[in-house]
Scaffold this motif. Structure first.
Motif, PDB file in Angstrom:
ATOM      1  N   SER A   1       0.943  -1.723  -0.081  1.00 23.59           N
ATOM      2  CA  SER A   1      -0.280  -0.037   0.717  1.00 23.59           C
ATOM      3  C   SER A   1       0.961   1.343  -0.222  1.00 23.59           C
ATOM      4  O   SER A   1       0.284   2.034  -1.117  1.00 23.59           O
ATOM      5  CB  SER A   1      -1.061   0.105   1.000  1.00 23.59           C
ATOM      6  N   CYS A   2       1.856   1.170   1.392  1.00 21.56           N
ATOM      7  CA  CYS A   2       2.463   2.502   0.971  1.00 21.56           C
ATOM      8  C   CYS A   2       4.168   2.573   0.164  1.00 21.56           C
ATOM      9  O   CYS A   2       4.533   3.525   0.553  1.00 21.56           O
ATOM     10  CB  CYS A   2       3.107   2.768   2.179  1.00 21.56           C
ATOM     11  N   ASN A   3       4.262   0.778   0.196  1.00 20.22           N
ATOM     12  CA  ASN A   3       6.214   0.840  -0.695  1.00 20.22           C
ATOM     13  C   ASN A   3       6.716   1.720   0.647  1.00 20.22           C
ATOM     14  O   ASN A   3       7.702   1.728   0.125  1.00 20.22           O
ATOM     15  CB  ASN A   3       5.543   2.354  -1.713  1.00 20.22           C
ATOM     16  N   LYS A   4       6.533   1.496   2.103  1.00 15.50           N
ATOM     17  CA  LYS A   4       7.631   1.452   2.491  1.00 15.50           C
ATOM     18  C   LYS A   4       7.801   0.407   2.852  1.00 15.50           C
ATOM     19  O   LYS A   4       7.747  -0.526   3.588  1.00 15.50           O
ATOM     20  CB  LYS A   4       7.425   2.672   3.592  1.00 15.50           C
ATOM     21  N   CYS A   5       9.632   0.120   3.793  1.00 19.72           N
ATOM     22  CA  CYS A   5      10.397  -0.754   4.834  1.00 19.72           C
ATOM     23  C   CYS A   5       9.137  -1.090   5.684  1.00 19.72           C
ATOM     24  O   CYS A   5       8.577  -0.661   6.201  1.00 19.72           O
ATOM     25  CB  CYS A   5      11.154  -0.725   4.702  1.00 19.72           C
ATOM     26  N   ILE A   6       8.604  -3.046   6.152  1.00 16.61           N
ATOM     27  CA  ILE A   6       7.896  -3.245   7.558  1.00 16.61           C
ATOM     28  C   ILE A   6       8.921  -3.896   8.449  1.00 16.61           C
ATOM     29  O   ILE A   6       9.990  -4.353   7.604  1.00 16.61           O
ATOM     30  CB  ILE A   6       7.214  -4.386   6.539  1.00 16.61           C
ATOM     31  N   VAL A   7       9.521  -3.185   9.014  1.00 16.16           N
ATOM     32  CA  VAL A   7       9.945  -3.585  10.102  1.00 16.16           C
ATOM     33  C   VAL A   7       9.845  -4.472  11.204  1.00 16.16           C
ATOM     34  O   VAL A   7       9.478  -5.963  11.589  1.00 16.16           O
ATOM     35  CB  VAL A   7      10.874  -2.516  11.055  1.00 16.16           C
ATOM     36  N   GLY A   8       8.610  -4.220  11.758  1.00 14.61           N
ATOM     37  CA  GLY A   8       7.967  -4.993  12.483  1.00 14.61           C
ATOM     38  C   GLY A   8       6.835  -6.087  12.188  1.00 14.61           C
ATOM     39  O   GLY A   8       6.669  -6.805  11.450  1.00 14.61           O
TER      40      GLY A   8
END
Length: 337
Positions: free
Chosen positions: A106-113
């Motif tokens: 959706s936001c194209n940002k990295c997923i860390v959690g």
């Protein structure tokens, strides 16, 4: 068959509990309503410094309000990115791996959690939402249509078949009949409102009827008993009959030879037809079909109109009557004169 909801798969947590708490703090910081945390020490100074920048940015007031708001938002985004970078460095120093799990679809940002794996992609839990109402689907099941997720309510409202009676979406069991779809409880007799049993239904003018009401309303009625004719029937005397009801109206016997006489719309055997017409021979008691002789208010076959004493045929039509019996002149004189 209506599809069943597909559960969204939540990946188990890979960072430590401390990492999740810090990420929650960062989310609160992005919204501007979270105080800077005091732990861990290596990040406290960074958050306080950035927090001060945020406070000064949000408290500023300029005539160009829209530009100030956009600048504030960019600063928040940059601040979070800087904090995430510093967080990753500090966690790796203490032995916690913070390798990104992918980019949110959706936001194209990295997923860390935490993350959601669905539709062949990964998502932030808060970004995996219904395509219509935007309700979060990370804790509930979802439906997929053309690669887009939907909550249960919106999917059925948009794509489920409609009931021909109530026009509502059909979510579970479905009945297909008369080229339409129905809720099972809404497919009933158009006359009595009863549900159909094992005998099924019959159709008239696009409406379903139970067998009892269909025959009562639309089947022809037997001219003998008045009941509906369902299967085998006879058409005779301007009416429709059950085979067992087609009998002589007087003696109630069936027509074994297949022949009957009609009088006033009622079938009669030959004997009772002629009896009603007064054409039964007064001598032999059988119907008179051809020529006849009328005498003494009765009719006779010519060969059966004979002297009651000598039994000779009264061919000349001359006779004398005594107590309802005909006599020739000779016998009458001999007996009564």
């Amino acid at each position: 068959d209506v599809p069943t909801p597909v559960p969204a798969f939540v990946e188990p947590d890979s960072p430590t509990q401390e990492l999740d708490l810090i990420l929650q703090d960062l989310m609160g910081l992005a919204q501007g309503d979270l105080e800077p945390p005091t732990d861990p020490p290596s990040l406290t100074q960074k958050k306080q410094t950035e927090g001060g920048k945020q406070a000064s940015s949000s408290s500023s007031s300029t005539p160009a309000a829209s530009d100030g708001k956009a600048t504030t938002q960019r600063k928040k985004t940059d601040m979070i990115d800087d904090l995430l970078g510093g967080l990753s460095t500090d966690l790796e120093k203490i032995g916690v791996r913070t390798t990104a799990k992918g980019h949110c679809a959706s936001c194209n940002k990295c997923i860390v959690g935490k993350m959601i794996t669905a539709l062949g992609e990964v998502w932030h839990p808060e970004h995996f939402v219904c395509a219509v109402c935007k309700m979060e689907l990370s804790t509930t099941g979802f439906f997929e249509r053309d690669g887009r997720p939907y909550c249960d309510k919106d999917y059925h409202q948009l794509f489920s078949p409609r009931c021909a009676y109530c026009k509502g979406p059909i979510m579970q069991n479905i009945v297909t009949a008369l080229d339409q779809t129905w809720h099972p409880e809404h497919f009933f007799c158009a006359h009595c409102g009863g549900l159909f049993g094992t005998e099924g239904f019959l159709e008239k003018d696009g409406k379903p009827y139970c067998c009892k009401d269909f025959y009562y309303l639309f089947a022809p009625k037997c001219s003998g008993c008045g009941e509906s004719v369902r299967e085998n029937y006879l058409t005779a005397a301007n009416g429709t009959w059950h085979p067992e009801c087609f009998v002589c109206a007087d003696c109630l016997k069936p027509f074994t030879d297949g022949c009957f006489m009609e009088l006033n719309g009622r079938p009669l055997c030959s004997l009772h037809f002629h009896s009603r017409q007064g054409t039964v021979c007064g001598g032999c008691g059988k119907p008179i079909v051809g020529r006849c002789i009328s005498a003494m208010d009765r009719k006779f076959h010519p060969e059966h109109f004979v002297c009651a004493f000598c039994l000779r045929q009264l061919s000349q039509g001359i006779f004398k009557e005594q107590k309802g019996k005909p006599y020739c002149s000779a016998c009458f004189d001999k007996l009564f004169v």
